[in-house]
Design a protein around this motif. Structure first.
Motif, mmCIF file in Angstrom:
data_model
loop_
_atom_site.group_PDB
_atom_site.id
_atom_site.type_symbol
_atom_site.label_atom_id
_atom_site.label_comp_id
_atom_site.label_asym_id
_atom_site.label_seq_id
_atom_site.Cartn_x
_atom_site.Cartn_y
_atom_site.Cartn_z
ATOM 1 N N ILE A 5 64.308 35.236 22.238
ATOM 2 C CA ILE A 5 65.092 36.215 21.670
ATOM 3 C C ILE A 5 63.908 37.311 21.171
ATOM 4 O O ILE A 5 63.922 38.278 21.216
ATOM 5 N N ASP A 6 62.809 36.715 20.706
ATOM 6 C CA ASP A 6 61.813 37.179 20.208
ATOM 7 C C ASP A 6 61.151 37.905 21.505
ATOM 8 O O ASP A 6 60.767 39.396 21.362
ATOM 9 N N LYS A 7 61.114 37.479 22.491
ATOM 10 C CA LYS A 7 60.418 38.226 23.819
ATOM 11 C C LYS A 7 61.355 39.310 24.253
ATOM 12 O O LYS A 7 60.887 40.418 24.750
ATOM 13 N N LYS A 8 62.640 38.984 23.838
ATOM 14 C CA LYS A 8 63.750 40.233 24.445
ATOM 15 C C LYS A 8 63.252 41.528 23.451
ATOM 16 O O LYS A 8 63.450 42.484 24.056
ATOM 17 N N ILE A 9 63.170 41.137 22.230
ATOM 18 C CA ILE A 9 62.979 42.354 21.503
ATOM 19 C C ILE A 9 61.687 43.005 21.761
ATOM 20 O O ILE A 9 61.628 44.324 21.643
ATOM 21 N N LEU A 10 60.692 42.058 21.802
ATOM 22 C CA LEU A 10 59.557 42.856 22.262
ATOM 23 C C LEU A 10 59.524 43.670 23.539
ATOM 24 O O LEU A 10 59.140 45.027 23.641
ATOM 25 N N ARG A 11 60.377 43.319 24.609
ATOM 26 C CA ARG A 11 60.405 44.049 25.939
ATOM 27 C C ARG A 11 61.238 45.383 25.436
ATOM 28 O O ARG A 11 60.903 46.451 26.093
ATOM 29 N N ALA A 12 62.173 45.141 24.623
ATOM 30 C CA ALA A 12 63.111 46.379 24.370
ATOM 31 C C ALA A 12 62.412 47.478 23.674
ATOM 32 O O ALA A 12 62.646 48.566 24.031
ATOM 33 N N ILE A 13 61.584 46.783 22.790
ATOM 34 C CA ILE A 13 60.833 47.813 21.855
ATOM 35 C C ILE A 13 59.773 48.699 22.517
ATOM 36 O O ILE A 13 59.210 49.793 22.129
ATOM 37 N N GLN A 14 59.204 47.747 23.558
ATOM 38 C CA GLN A 14 58.064 48.540 24.312
ATOM 39 C C GLN A 14 59.048 49.917 25.137
ATOM 40 O O GLN A 14 58.105 50.755 25.441
ATOM 41 N N VAL A 15 60.035 49.708 25.330
ATOM 42 C CA VAL A 15 60.539 50.903 26.144
ATOM 43 C C VAL A 15 60.967 51.987 25.118
ATOM 44 O O VAL A 15 60.740 53.078 25.368
ATOM 45 N N ASN A 16 61.686 51.408 23.933
ATOM 46 C CA ASN A 16 61.793 52.345 23.016
ATOM 47 C C ASN A 16 61.555 51.825 21.570
ATOM 48 O O ASN A 16 62.807 51.045 21.097
ATOM 49 N N SER A 17 60.524 52.161 20.903
ATOM 50 C CA SER A 17 60.274 51.623 19.520
ATOM 51 C C SER A 17 61.200 52.399 18.593
ATOM 52 O O SER A 17 61.116 51.956 17.212
ATOM 53 N N ARG A 18 61.958 53.556 18.902
ATOM 54 C CA ARG A 18 62.641 54.112 17.833
ATOM 55 C C ARG A 18 64.058 53.817 17.787
ATOM 56 O O ARG A 18 64.805 54.375 16.820
ATOM 57 N N GLN A 19 64.509 53.051 18.810
ATOM 58 C CA GLN A 19 65.783 52.792 18.622
ATOM 59 C C GLN A 19 66.180 51.948 17.024
ATOM 60 O O GLN A 19 65.577 51.078 16.427
ATOM 61 N N SER A 20 67.500 52.265 16.623
ATOM 62 C CA SER A 20 67.986 51.710 15.579
ATOM 63 C C SER A 20 67.872 49.937 15.794
ATOM 64 O O SER A 20 68.266 49.477 16.663
ATOM 65 N N SER A 21 67.851 49.353 14.625
ATOM 66 C CA SER A 21 68.300 48.023 14.456
ATOM 67 C C SER A 21 69.656 47.540 14.821
ATOM 68 O O SER A 21 69.722 46.730 15.814
ATOM 69 N N GLN A 22 70.525 48.558 14.677
ATOM 70 C CA GLN A 22 71.992 48.183 15.292
ATOM 71 C C GLN A 22 71.947 48.434 16.875
ATOM 72 O O GLN A 22 72.519 47.524 17.601
ATOM 73 N N ALA A 23 71.402 49.348 17.473
ATOM 74 C CA ALA A 23 71.136 49.423 18.803
ATOM 75 C C ALA A 23 70.446 48.445 19.397
ATOM 76 O O ALA A 23 70.634 47.843 20.583
ATOM 77 N N LEU A 24 69.509 47.767 18.902
ATOM 78 C CA LEU A 24 68.722 46.931 19.608
ATOM 79 C C LEU A 24 69.224 45.666 19.229
ATOM 80 O O LEU A 24 69.425 44.747 20.236
ATOM 81 N N GLY A 25 69.914 45.381 18.359
ATOM 82 C CA GLY A 25 70.882 44.074 18.372
ATOM 83 C C GLY A 25 72.180 44.106 19.411
ATOM 84 O O GLY A 25 72.158 43.210 19.968
ATOM 85 N N GLU A 26 72.508 45.442 19.495
ATOM 86 C CA GLU A 26 73.588 45.358 20.677
ATOM 87 C C GLU A 26 73.147 45.145 21.871
ATOM 88 O O GLU A 26 73.806 44.305 22.886
ATOM 89 N N GLN A 27 71.942 45.681 22.311
ATOM 90 C CA GLN A 27 71.074 45.500 23.555
ATOM 91 C C GLN A 27 70.698 43.684 23.779
ATOM 92 O O GLN A 27 71.030 43.507 24.744
ATOM 93 N N ILE A 28 70.364 43.192 22.734
ATOM 94 C CA ILE A 28 70.023 41.888 22.851
ATOM 95 C C ILE A 28 70.913 40.818 22.263
ATOM 96 O O ILE A 28 70.493 39.654 22.513
ATOM 97 N N ARG A 37 64.759 41.203 10.643
ATOM 98 C CA ARG A 37 64.045 39.997 10.242
ATOM 99 C C ARG A 37 62.972 39.713 11.301
ATOM 100 O O ARG A 37 61.810 39.400 10.805
ATOM 101 N N ARG A 38 63.525 39.573 12.464
ATOM 102 C CA ARG A 38 62.494 39.132 13.511
ATOM 103 C C ARG A 38 61.468 40.284 13.788
ATOM 104 O O ARG A 38 60.102 39.859 13.781
ATOM 105 N N LEU A 39 61.785 41.495 13.884
ATOM 106 C CA LEU A 39 60.840 42.527 13.773
ATOM 107 C C LEU A 39 59.903 42.487 12.834
ATOM 108 O O LEU A 39 58.502 42.780 12.900
ATOM 109 N N LYS A 40 60.075 42.216 11.274
ATOM 110 C CA LYS A 40 59.300 42.249 10.473
ATOM 111 C C LYS A 40 58.133 40.752 10.510
ATOM 112 O O LYS A 40 57.155 41.026 10.245
ATOM 113 N N LYS A 41 58.694 39.794 11.016
ATOM 114 C CA LYS A 41 58.018 38.544 11.306
ATOM 115 C C LYS A 41 57.131 38.915 12.408
ATOM 116 O O LYS A 41 55.780 38.549 12.441
ATOM 117 N N LEU A 42 57.254 39.563 13.583
ATOM 118 C CA LEU A 42 56.496 39.905 14.394
ATOM 119 C C LEU A 42 55.454 40.899 14.190
ATOM 120 O O LEU A 42 54.252 40.683 14.600
#
Length: 151
Positions: A5-28, A37-42
């Motif tokens: 899941i962390d890797k999915k988050i990293l792939r997604a934010i490399q494409v668009n780091s400005r997306q909201s946590s809501q949009a990111l959550g829906e995507q993954i 919480r995971r972004l803060k840890k990373l």
């Protein structure tokens, strides 16, 4: 330790780091809170080193990209450190790699024109007694420009 899941988050934010946590959550497939919480840890672990805006240089008159190979006269650690420090601090130097092979460094430099680059060569290379030789290659087209890592 990173999981899938962390890797999915990293792939997604490399494409668009400005997306909201809501949009990111829906995507993954996670809640917005879990994503935050995971972004803060990373970020805290240094996995996310920096979040930046990638600008279109052509719209800012920074449209000449030059690849420069540099050979240092004496490769002592003090000289190498000084050259690295100089390259890190210069705004025209976009990337600087300490490499193996026939050259010591490979740089990616951007300038508003060839005349501006010529002035930079005096500042960065001719005026530096550590530089033995440098070779410039002018980029005709940025076919692919990216900073994403395959996660």
């Amino acid at each position: 330790m990173m999981d899938a899941i962390d890797k999915k988050i990293l792939r997604a934010i490399q494409v668009n780091s400005r997306q909201s946590s809501q949009a990111l959550g829906e995507q993954i497939g996670l809640s917005a809170t879990s994503c935050q919480r995971r972004l803060k840890k990373l970020r805290a672990a240094g996995v996310i080193a920096k979040e930046v805006a990638v600008l279109d240089g052509a719209q800012l008159d920074q449209f000449v990209t030059i690849l420069v190979e540099v050979i240092i006269k004496q490769g002592s650690s003090a000289n190498l450190s000084r050259f690295k420090r100089n390259m890190r601090s210069h705004p025209a130097v976009q990337q600087c790699y300490y490499v193996t092979g026939t050259h010591d460094f490979v740089l990616v430099i951007t300038a508003s024109s060839m005349l501006a680059y010529e002035k930079l060569t005096y500042e960065l290379f001719f005026a530096d007694e550590l530089v033995q030789k440098f070779h410039s290659t002018v980029v005709m087209e940025n076919v692919k420009l990216g900073l994403s890592l395959p996660v």
